[in-house]
Design a protein around this motif. Structure first.
Motif, PDB file in Angstrom:
ATOM      1  N   THR A  72       0.852  -1.185   0.000  1.00 38.28           N
ATOM      2  CA  THR A  72       0.000   0.000   0.000  1.00 38.28           C
ATOM      3  C   THR A  72       0.885   1.231   0.000  1.00 38.28           C
ATOM      4  O   THR A  72       1.774   1.360   0.847  1.00 38.28           O
ATOM      5  CB  THR A  72      -0.910   0.024   1.245  1.00 38.28           C
ATOM      6  N   VAL A  73       0.630   2.124  -0.959  1.00 40.44           N
ATOM      7  CA  VAL A  73       1.439   3.328  -1.117  1.00 40.44           C
ATOM      8  C   VAL A  73       0.565   4.546  -0.850  1.00 40.44           C
ATOM      9  O   VAL A  73      -0.515   4.687  -1.425  1.00 40.44           O
ATOM     10  CB  VAL A  73       2.021   3.401  -2.547  1.00 40.44           C
ATOM     11  N   THR A  74       1.034   5.417   0.057  1.00 38.92           N
ATOM     12  CA  THR A  74       0.384   6.707   0.285  1.00 38.92           C
ATOM     13  C   THR A  74       1.409   7.805  -0.010  1.00 38.92           C
ATOM     14  O   THR A  74       2.550   7.512  -0.378  1.00 38.92           O
ATOM     15  CB  THR A  74      -0.128   6.841   1.737  1.00 38.92           C
ATOM     16  N   SER A  75       1.039   9.037   0.180  1.00 41.29           N
ATOM     17  CA  SER A  75       1.945  10.138  -0.140  1.00 41.29           C
ATOM     18  C   SER A  75       3.192  10.148   0.740  1.00 41.29           C
ATOM     19  O   SER A  75       4.242  10.636   0.323  1.00 41.29           O
ATOM     20  CB  SER A  75       1.226  11.478  -0.023  1.00 41.29           C
ATOM     21  N   ASP A  76       3.113   9.604   1.952  1.00 42.29           N
ATOM     22  CA  ASP A  76       4.269   9.660   2.837  1.00 42.29           C
ATOM     23  C   ASP A  76       4.752   8.313   3.348  1.00 42.29           C
ATOM     24  O   ASP A  76       5.748   8.240   4.067  1.00 42.29           O
ATOM     25  CB  ASP A  76       3.985  10.577   4.027  1.00 42.29           C
ATOM     26  N   ARG A  77       4.063   7.231   2.975  1.00 41.21           N
ATOM     27  CA  ARG A  77       4.435   5.929   3.524  1.00 41.21           C
ATOM     28  C   ARG A  77       4.130   4.812   2.531  1.00 41.21           C
ATOM     29  O   ARG A  77       3.203   4.890   1.735  1.00 41.21           O
ATOM     30  CB  ARG A  77       3.648   5.700   4.813  1.00 41.21           C
ATOM     31  N   VAL A  78       4.926   3.718   2.646  1.00 43.65           N
ATOM     32  CA  VAL A  78       4.658   2.472   1.920  1.00 43.65           C
ATOM     33  C   VAL A  78       4.578   1.383   2.982  1.00 43.65           C
ATOM     34  O   VAL A  78       5.426   1.301   3.869  1.00 43.65           O
ATOM     35  CB  VAL A  78       5.761   2.149   0.892  1.00 43.65           C
ATOM     36  N   THR A  79       3.542   0.549   2.897  1.00 45.82           N
ATOM     37  CA  THR A  79       3.342  -0.524   3.876  1.00 45.82           C
ATOM     38  C   THR A  79       3.291  -1.862   3.169  1.00 45.82           C
ATOM     39  O   THR A  79       2.612  -2.012   2.153  1.00 45.82           O
ATOM     40  CB  THR A  79       2.025  -0.304   4.656  1.00 45.82           C
ATOM     41  N   TRP A  80       4.036  -2.819   3.726  1.00 44.58           N
ATOM     42  CA  TRP A  80       3.945  -4.216   3.308  1.00 44.58           C
ATOM     43  C   TRP A  80       3.244  -4.955   4.436  1.00 44.58           C
ATOM     44  O   TRP A  80       3.700  -4.934   5.583  1.00 44.58           O
ATOM     45  CB  TRP A  80       5.323  -4.831   3.111  1.00 44.58           C
ATOM     46  N   ASP A  81       2.146  -5.645   4.106  1.00 46.01           N
ATOM     47  CA  ASP A  81       1.439  -6.427   5.122  1.00 46.01           C
ATOM     48  C   ASP A  81       0.643  -7.543   4.452  1.00 46.01           C
ATOM     49  O   ASP A  81       0.788  -7.779   3.253  1.00 46.01           O
ATOM     50  CB  ASP A  81       0.546  -5.536   5.992  1.00 46.01           C
ATOM     51  N   SER A  82      -0.151  -8.243   5.254  1.00 48.76           N
ATOM     52  CA  SER A  82      -1.000  -9.343   4.756  1.00 48.76           C
ATOM     53  C   SER A  82      -0.186 -10.368   3.968  1.00 48.76           C
ATOM     54  O   SER A  82      -0.575 -10.787   2.882  1.00 48.76           O
ATOM     55  CB  SER A  82      -2.156  -8.801   3.911  1.00 48.76           C
ATOM     56  N   PHE A  83       0.939 -10.765   4.540  1.00 44.83           N
ATOM     57  CA  PHE A  83       1.816 -11.735   3.878  1.00 44.83           C
ATOM     58  C   PHE A  83       1.121 -13.087   3.761  1.00 44.83           C
ATOM     59  O   PHE A  83       0.286 -13.449   4.597  1.00 44.83           O
ATOM     60  CB  PHE A  83       3.117 -11.893   4.685  1.00 44.83           C
ATOM     61  N   GLU A  84       1.491 -13.817   2.716  1.00 41.71           N
ATOM     62  CA  GLU A  84       0.964 -15.176   2.555  1.00 41.71           C
ATOM     63  C   GLU A  84       1.893 -16.011   1.705  1.00 41.71           C
ATOM     64  O   GLU A  84       2.672 -15.493   0.896  1.00 41.71           O
ATOM     65  CB  GLU A  84      -0.432 -15.166   1.936  1.00 41.71           C
ATOM     66  N   GLN A  85       1.811 -17.304   1.926  1.00 42.32           N
ATOM     67  CA  GLN A  85       2.469 -18.310   1.101  1.00 42.32           C
ATOM     68  C   GLN A  85       1.305 -18.998   0.380  1.00 42.32           C
ATOM     69  O   GLN A  85       0.571 -19.787   0.985  1.00 42.32           O
ATOM     70  CB  GLN A  85       3.255 -19.275   1.996  1.00 42.32           C
ATOM     71  N   PRO A  86       1.074 -18.652  -0.903  1.00 45.31           N
ATOM     72  CA  PRO A  86      -0.137 -19.127  -1.574  1.00 45.31           C
ATOM     73  C   PRO A  86      -0.230 -20.640  -1.738  1.00 45.31           C
ATOM     74  O   PRO A  86      -1.327 -21.161  -1.952  1.00 45.31           O
ATOM     75  CB  PRO A  86      -0.094 -18.421  -2.930  1.00 45.31           C
ATOM     76  N   HIS A  87       0.883 -21.357  -1.605  1.00 47.64           N
ATOM     77  CA  HIS A  87       0.840 -22.812  -1.711  1.00 47.64           C
ATOM     78  C   HIS A  87       0.523 -23.479  -0.376  1.00 47.64           C
ATOM     79  O   HIS A  87       0.380 -24.704  -0.317  1.00 47.64           O
ATOM     80  CB  HIS A  87       2.154 -23.353  -2.273  1.00 47.64           C
ATOM     81  N   ARG A  88       0.443 -22.686   0.679  1.00 50.22           N
ATOM     82  CA  ARG A  88       0.103 -23.185   2.024  1.00 50.22           C
ATOM     83  C   ARG A  88      -0.900 -22.222   2.644  1.00 50.22           C
ATOM     84  O   ARG A  88      -0.587 -21.438   3.522  1.00 50.22           O
ATOM     85  CB  ARG A  88       1.356 -23.278   2.917  1.00 50.22           C
ATOM     86  N   LYS A  89      -2.134 -22.279   2.164  1.00 50.06           N
ATOM     87  CA  LYS A  89      -3.182 -21.335   2.570  1.00 50.06           C
ATOM     88  C   LYS A  89      -3.489 -21.368   4.063  1.00 50.06           C
ATOM     89  O   LYS A  89      -3.994 -20.408   4.614  1.00 50.06           O
ATOM     90  CB  LYS A  89      -4.479 -21.593   1.783  1.00 50.06           C
ATOM     91  N   THR A  90      -3.184 -22.475   4.737  1.00 48.54           N
ATOM     92  CA  THR A  90      -3.514 -22.569   6.164  1.00 48.54           C
ATOM     93  C   THR A  90      -2.476 -21.887   7.052  1.00 48.54           C
ATOM     94  O   THR A  90      -2.698 -21.740   8.255  1.00 48.54           O
ATOM     95  CB  THR A  90      -3.654 -24.042   6.601  1.00 48.54           C
ATOM     96  N   ARG A  91      -1.361 -21.474   6.493  1.00 49.76           N
ATOM     97  CA  ARG A  91      -0.332 -20.816   7.302  1.00 49.76           C
ATOM     98  C   ARG A  91      -0.804 -19.424   7.733  1.00 49.76           C
ATOM     99  O   ARG A  91      -1.387 -18.686   6.953  1.00 49.76           O
ATOM    100  CB  ARG A  91       0.970 -20.674   6.515  1.00 49.76           C
ATOM    101  N   ASP A  92      -0.485 -19.093   8.982  1.00 48.87           N
ATOM    102  CA  ASP A  92      -0.887 -17.801   9.543  1.00 48.87           C
ATOM    103  C   ASP A  92       0.324 -16.878   9.618  1.00 48.87           C
ATOM    104  O   ASP A  92       1.235 -17.095  10.407  1.00 48.87           O
ATOM    105  CB  ASP A  92      -1.484 -18.017  10.938  1.00 48.87           C
ATOM    106  N   TYR A  93       0.302 -15.843   8.791  1.00 52.54           N
ATOM    107  CA  TYR A  93       1.385 -14.865   8.767  1.00 52.54           C
ATOM    108  C   TYR A  93       0.975 -13.553   9.438  1.00 52.54           C
ATOM    109  O   TYR A  93       1.669 -12.544   9.282  1.00 52.54           O
ATOM    110  CB  TYR A  93       1.826 -14.594   7.322  1.00 52.54           C
TER     111      TYR A  93
END
Length: 149
Positions: free
Chosen positions: A99-120
Motif C-alpha cells: 500500500t502506497v500513500t503520499s508519505d508511507r509504503v506498507t507491506w502487510d498481509s503476507f501469505e504463502q499461496p501454496h500453504r493457505k492454512t499458514r498464519d502470517y
C-alpha cells in the motif's frame, strides 16, 4: 509511527548466475526474517526455502511498478516480494499487499499461496518512509537496467 528502512540487494544467484533481488528491512535480508518467523512458528517446510526475485526469469515490469504493488494483474491483488530458492517466484513465493500513500509504503498481509492454512498475521507489517522507499526502488531499477544491457 516508526518506519523501517528498505534496501534491495542485487546479487548473482548462486547456481544460475542471474541477477537476484532480495529486499532487506533495516539491513536484514527478508529471506532471513521470513525463515526465522516460519521456523519459530513451527511451519514445515521452513528455512532456506526462499530466494530473491529473478527479473530475467519473469517479466515483472518496471521495478517501480512492481514494488509499488502495480505489477501485472495476473498475480492477483498481492505482489511477490520473494521467490523460491531455486530462482522461480511461482514455485514458492512470499506474497504481500503493498500500500502506497503520499508519505508511507506498507507491506502487510503476507501469505504463502501454496500453504493457505499458514498464519502470517504476526509477520510485519513493515512501514517505510515513502521518500526512502522510492530512492531504494530507483537504485534497484538502475541496477536491474544495467544488468540487462
Amino acid at each position: 509511527m516508526t518506519h523501517q528502512k528498505i534496501y534491495f540487494d542485487c546479487r548473482r544467484h548462486a547456481e544460475r548466475g542471474v541477477l537476484e533481488v532480495v529486499p532487506r528491512i533495516d539491513r536484514i535480508p527478508l529471506t532471513d526474517l521470513i525463515d526465522r518467523f516460519e521456523m519459530d512458528a513451527g511451519m514445515q517446510p521452513a528455512g532456506d526455502a526462499y530466494g530473491g526475485l529473478v527479473p530475467q526469469f519473469f517479466r515483472f515490469g518496471a521495478m517501480e511498478d512492481h514494488f509499488h504493488g502495480r505489477s501485472t494483474g495476473a498475480m492477483g491483488p498481492k505482489t511477490p516480494v520473494l521467490g523460491c530458492e531455486c530462482g522461480e517466484w511461482g514455485c514458492w513465493p512470499l506474497m504481500a499487499s503493498i500500500t502506497v500513500t503520499s508519505d508511507r509504503v506498507t507491506w502487510d498481509s503476507f501469505e504463502q499461496p501454496h500453504r493457505k492454512t499458514r498464519d502470517y498475521s504476526g509477520f510485519g507489517p513493515f512501514h517505510f518512509d515513502r521518500h526512502q522507499y522510492d530512492d531504494a526502488v530507483k537504485a534497484l531499477s538502475a541496477a536491474v537496467s544495467s544488468d540487462e544491457t
